[in-house]
Scaffold this motif. Sequence first.
Motif, PDB file in Angstrom:
ATOM      1  N   UNK A  51      18.886 -14.683  97.617  1.00  0.00           N
ATOM      2  CA  UNK A  51      19.943 -14.123  96.766  1.00  0.00           C
ATOM      3  C   UNK A  51      19.290 -13.288  95.687  1.00  0.00           C
ATOM      4  N   UNK A  52      20.003 -12.255  95.219  1.00  0.00           N
ATOM      5  CA  UNK A  52      19.436 -11.381  94.195  1.00  0.00           C
ATOM      6  C   UNK A  52      20.550 -10.724  93.410  1.00  0.00           C
ATOM      7  N   UNK A  53      20.274 -10.481  92.143  1.00  0.00           N
ATOM      8  CA  UNK A  53      21.183  -9.670  91.331  1.00  0.00           C
ATOM      9  C   UNK A  53      20.569  -8.285  91.200  1.00  0.00           C
ATOM     10  N   UNK A  54      21.391  -7.275  91.334  1.00  0.00           N
ATOM     11  CA  UNK A  54      20.904  -5.906  91.225  1.00  0.00           C
ATOM     12  C   UNK A  54      22.100  -5.035  90.881  1.00  0.00           C
ATOM     13  N   UNK A  55      21.926  -3.718  90.964  1.00  0.00           N
ATOM     14  CA  UNK A  55      23.107  -2.875  90.826  1.00  0.00           C
ATOM     15  C   UNK A  55      23.176  -1.964  92.034  1.00  0.00           C
ATOM     16  N   UNK A  76      16.340  -2.126  84.236  1.00  0.00           N
ATOM     17  CA  UNK A  76      15.982  -2.718  82.942  1.00  0.00           C
ATOM     18  C   UNK A  76      16.483  -1.840  81.805  1.00  0.00           C
ATOM     19  N   UNK A  77      16.642  -2.465  80.641  1.00  0.00           N
ATOM     20  CA  UNK A  77      16.906  -1.676  79.437  1.00  0.00           C
ATOM     21  C   UNK A  77      15.712  -1.839  78.503  1.00  0.00           C
ATOM     22  N   UNK A  78      15.192  -0.720  78.079  1.00  0.00           N
ATOM     23  CA  UNK A  78      14.082  -0.729  77.135  1.00  0.00           C
ATOM     24  C   UNK A  78      14.622  -1.138  75.774  1.00  0.00           C
ATOM     25  N   UNK A 137       9.547  -4.533  74.656  1.00  0.00           N
ATOM     26  CA  UNK A 137      10.623  -5.344  75.244  1.00  0.00           C
ATOM     27  C   UNK A 137      11.312  -4.599  76.363  1.00  0.00           C
ATOM     28  N   UNK A 138      11.523  -5.289  77.465  1.00  0.00           N
ATOM     29  CA  UNK A 138      12.375  -4.758  78.536  1.00  0.00           C
ATOM     30  C   UNK A 138      13.320  -5.883  78.945  1.00  0.00           C
ATOM     31  N   UNK A 139      14.601  -5.599  78.959  1.00  0.00           N
ATOM     32  CA  UNK A 139      15.557  -6.618  79.369  1.00  0.00           C
ATOM     33  C   UNK A 139      16.055  -6.306  80.780  1.00  0.00           C
ATOM     34  N   UNK A 140      16.003  -7.301  81.639  1.00  0.00           N
ATOM     35  CA  UNK A 140      16.401  -7.080  83.035  1.00  0.00           C
ATOM     36  C   UNK A 140      17.927  -7.195  83.151  1.00  0.00           C
ATOM     37  N   UNK A 141      18.601  -6.170  82.650  1.00  0.00           N
ATOM     38  CA  UNK A 141      20.055  -6.250  82.528  1.00  0.00           C
ATOM     39  C   UNK A 141      20.772  -6.289  83.871  1.00  0.00           C
ATOM     40  N   UNK A 150      19.503  -7.644  86.546  1.00  0.00           N
ATOM     41  CA  UNK A 150      19.017  -8.779  87.323  1.00  0.00           C
ATOM     42  C   UNK A 150      19.272 -10.083  86.606  1.00  0.00           C
ATOM     43  N   UNK A 151      18.205 -10.757  86.179  1.00  0.00           N
ATOM     44  CA  UNK A 151      18.307 -12.090  85.595  1.00  0.00           C
ATOM     45  C   UNK A 151      18.736 -12.066  84.134  1.00  0.00           C
ATOM     46  N   UNK A 152      18.792 -10.911  83.531  1.00  0.00           N
ATOM     47  CA  UNK A 152      19.165 -10.710  82.130  1.00  0.00           C
ATOM     48  C   UNK A 152      18.168 -11.373  81.179  1.00  0.00           C
ATOM     49  N   UNK A 153      16.969 -11.612  81.665  1.00  0.00           N
ATOM     50  CA  UNK A 153      15.935 -12.161  80.793  1.00  0.00           C
ATOM     51  C   UNK A 153      15.206 -11.019  80.095  1.00  0.00           C
ATOM     52  N   UNK A 154      14.755 -11.333  78.901  1.00  0.00           N
ATOM     53  CA  UNK A 154      13.972 -10.376  78.136  1.00  0.00           C
ATOM     54  C   UNK A 154      12.500 -10.576  78.485  1.00  0.00           C
ATOM     55  N   UNK A 155      11.825  -9.473  78.786  1.00  0.00           N
ATOM     56  CA  UNK A 155      10.415  -9.549  79.164  1.00  0.00           C
ATOM     57  C   UNK A 155       9.574  -8.810  78.137  1.00  0.00           C
ATOM     58  N   UNK A 156       8.379  -9.324  77.939  1.00  0.00           N
ATOM     59  CA  UNK A 156       7.440  -8.655  77.039  1.00  0.00           C
ATOM     60  C   UNK A 156       6.385  -7.991  77.924  1.00  0.00           C
TER      61      UNK A 156
END
Lengths: 95, 979, 182
Positions: free
Chosen positions: C121-125, A17-19, A54-58, A60-66
């Motif tokens: 399936x999954x996205x990760x690094x 994630x990115x903070x 905010x944490x963005x699941x960069x 993974x799904x690239x969704x922004x989470x609160x």
Amino acid sequence: MLRIPCPHCGERDETEFRYRGDAGKARPAGDADIAAFATYVYERDNPLGWHVEWWMHVAGCRKLLKLVRHTLSHEIHAVLAPDAEPPFPPREQGR
Amino acid sequence: MPGPARIGRGLLTDGDRPVGFRFDGRELTALAGDTLASALLANGRRLVGRSFKYHRPRGVVTAGPGEPCALVDVIGSAGREPNQLATTLVLREGLVAESQNRWPSLSVDALAINDLLSRFLPAGFYYKTFMSPGWAWERLYEPLIRRAAGLGRLVAPAVEHPAPAETVHDHADVLVVGAGVAGLAAAHRLGACGLKVLLADQDVTLGAGALLEARAIAWREQMAAALARLPTVRWLPSTTVLGAYGHGVFGALETLSPEAEARFGGLRERLRVIRAKRVILATGAPERLIAFPGNDVPGVMLAGAALGYLRRYGVAVGTRPALFVNNDEAYEALFALHGAGVRPAGVIDPRPQSLAMERARSLGVEVHAGAVVASVAGRRAVRGVSVANVGGGHRATLRADCLLMSGGHTPSTALAAQLGAPLKWQEAIAAFTADLAPAVGSVAGAARGVFGLAAAARDGDAAARAIATDLGRAVNSAIAIDLPADPAATPLAELWEVSAPGKAFVDLQNDVTTADVRLAYREGYEHLDHMKRYTTHGMATDQGRTGGLTGAAVLAKARGVPVSRVGALKPRPFAQPVPFAALAGGEVGEHFKPKRRLPLHDWHEAAGATFVRAGLWLRPLVYSGSSGWEPVLAEARAVRSAVGITDVSTLGKIDVQGPDAAKFLDFVYANTFSTLAVGRARYGLMLREDGLVFDDGTTARLAPEHFLVTTTTVNSVAVLEHLEFHLQTVCRELDVLVTDVGDHWAQFAVAGPRSREVLERVVTGVPLSNEAFPFMAAGAATIAGVAGRLFRISFSGELAYEVAVPARHALEVWSALIAAGKPLGIRPYGLDALNTLRIEKGHVTGAELNGNTTADDLGMGRMLKASGDHIGRSLARRAGLLAPDRLQLVGVRPVDATRRLRNGTQLVAASARSTSLGYVTSSTPSAELPGWVGLALVAGGRARIGERLLGVSPVHAETTDIEVVSPHHADAGNTRVRA
Amino acid sequence: MAIGVCRLDLTELAVLRGHAADLPAVARSGGVALPPTGRVAVSASALVLSVRPERWLLLTSPAAAGAGAAAWSERCAGLAAVIDHSSGLAALHLAGPSAREALARGCRLDLAMDAFPPGHAAATSMAQVATILAALPSGLLILTPASTARHLHEWLMGAARPFGLAPLAEITVSTFFGHNDP
């Protein structure tokens, strides 16, 4: 290391994630004055306790989470969609 | 039996496999399965090192990872590795080790003079003594101290180890830390419930320590066999859990066995990142020392260590051992040695009586009840001990060659404390314990203060049952703990120190004495953590495992409060020293960062390109192996005079689609995109919300609701994230989808006055005349038969096109363009020539988009739209960002065309040389003009065009007359791009 | 253990607002079923996987440049954005009993068979680069950006070496296709 339960991908390492900072700040209306924008951009609380962020699941799904996270225990109380209102922060656990 | 002190069969040693090794130059023999410490003891070597501060002779104190004294250098093919623990280092044939911290030799150490000067070397000595004069610290004191202090020496390895370590990721239902009785019972129970268990233990064998007691051997073997049959239980031998990081994450370091090392290509260590739903901390309770004068003489060691050396390796640590203990558990060492035929010198116990004492008496051992050791005779080895009554007064002198001590057992609470568990004082064992919240796991066995094999096993089983139930598993109650009942024991009597003349150590590794602790208290360091920092108590690599609590107790006594009030030292990760190599894992050297390669990487390489790293990318810098500017200028001149081609595939490319795409771009860009016609491209400037420039690039409208955004190479990741962030927050109501398409499209710039001629030979479907496809036109095109896109944009300032094709067709399209351009003199050009061309044209890149510049600073203030909200709009209007004396973009040239420019050169007025007016951001020899040209950020720069300044570079001892000019060195009228 | 390089076309469908309910029918007309997030579905002519909500990756046999994406653009006009990744992502296939153990040397996900069974399936690094993993009955499919494909491939070779490594093979994606009609 935090393990963040992503609602789309499941529990993942913090490193995925990115903070993205304080989620308690709302961008002022476009015509708001400079002071309002300065508050939005620069003024941050540094709470000991619950913090909405905010944490963005960069990776993974690239969704922004609160997240509602405790800054001392790192307990994650809630993981929400960006437009969800955080539940009233739980009572401080005895420490 | 190799070694004179080997008196029997060890559980871990193989009597048929002798192993040769060298210690301090002497050839010695031991057995396979020995550690270096057991091998040295088997050979009668007591003295193994010199202490940190006083250079006192030291021997082996423990039989495990908490060893404070037996640290050695190991010399291997890769060089010298310092601070290896002899007590855990498994012996291999041909191992070469040397003792540390002595000069010229272990038995004669010149710096042992420190010991005699010790009254002048108290705690805080450095702070007090080396205060003045100020200059002396760097030149005199520090070099002297560095030479005298420290343990091992770090010597750069002779050869780089190709793959010393790796990081592996583990997942489990339950992590069980410690494979003693409690851990074994817990793992067995959990595995029987079908839970996925990782059982980590620092030892090479299951059921170490206490399980090596004779009465439990059968149970241990039975458990080991049962665990091996459970498919969901994985035992990780030689694996130390280093830290607990919350959320069920633990770090562990595994040392590979020689067999695994060979299989994994020389891999030695493995950092394991373990994620577990629950943890059981069955970490045991290491024995602690007693602070009495001479408690550091080689031959004084923990009683449990002596038991371990006998059971595990068949080594008697002495021929005439004395025992100084305050608890019944520690007598096991005496009974075991006695049983093996060793005649003890006697027992010293402060308690008036105990069950174990009675048993010792019945074996005919001389027992001194109500007594303590007042001093130890001998310097490089124990020769005898002087026994005093608890209340004072000499009682007896015993002739002994070793002294086995035990001040009780201190439960390992480090991992629990890292998880936030509060410590609780347990009067019965005179130590702290900790409990975990059920959602985290539990502490079991001796780590919770439950001593005795059967009791600890039952405790481990109970902890496992609770967790299994909690995780929704049915608990099969058929498992019984089939261990002999624990012998009855008399409780221990608190004994931390013996007050008698002489140095009594609480920290053997950092040479901290009881007197140092009291001095710290007298000087105001009352808090345990302050005392720790002042005296360095508990700060060595052993983290005060053997004497940490003893030091706290000495402080408590000085303060006149119970130990429970003083607390315990705060344990932080890592639990043991970790080599940096293990932390780096495989991400070293070539693999430190991933390399991003262009689709045409191999072509560039074959064409002789020198590559440069730009972010993660490898980009061709110049198509030449030779340094110097000539090859660069030749490439740039080809573009200015004919045509060149360069690979710009590294640019970030973001696909933006949706009904609100134009509206969204109007918000994220400072200029307007909703007015852009389909089939056209526009230069865009993105600001951050604070009003400063974030990134720039060209964005094309492919369809009414479809745009392609390009970003700078270095910001591609950040811009994508920036767009996605705003789409999920501020612009939530907009229906827009953004997608990274950077790697899909290979993109080439074909630039130069003859570029149109090249394109006309390969592009079909699009007329290329200036009228039909003017400057800033964009659209679909077929290039060399491949469906792609064509943009008429220019970074070089020449007539130029960029073609984009799916990357898998990159080579055929690139080759077709080169072939078509050959008669016209086409040349590939690299990043250096690209830079030369853009500096001449006055285009900005990262050096100018440096996070401190505004649009106006860069001469693009007029691009900001007059109406409508956009990111950065409000704060860009702050007075400070509009001040006329801000650093503004200008061009610079040396007045004397034979002089060069340098990036970073400070610009000053000749009349005020001490005030910097700005600096050169980019510079290059020019392909078009004589001499060098550059860009600079200069205070109020635009108003200074035509002025002369001085360029000062003190590091090069250069001063150059500089002329401030327009940033557009070449084609200021911008006619070529429209040709 | 065998590492194979996979030749395939990749098309992404991303739903426009309010059209999530319309897309499955359109997908069916194109011969594929759309699995939920975190799953991979096998069709007669494609593998379809989703690692992002309301986005799907269609893995099909290679065709002319952009042809697959163009056909889907037509079908999905007004409903979804269609993005061609055929050159943007590279695909590797890992087969063999030790594949999952080898990946634990760099992958942070729990790849145990019960945690990540076929169909997931999954996205990760992994090895510091973005990856998409899909568990197929034949092994693990790994998608990675084309620019880091060589890096990841080199890393995989190193990670797999202690477990034994079969020579590199080229695999056509159609070998994974099944006949369970959507």
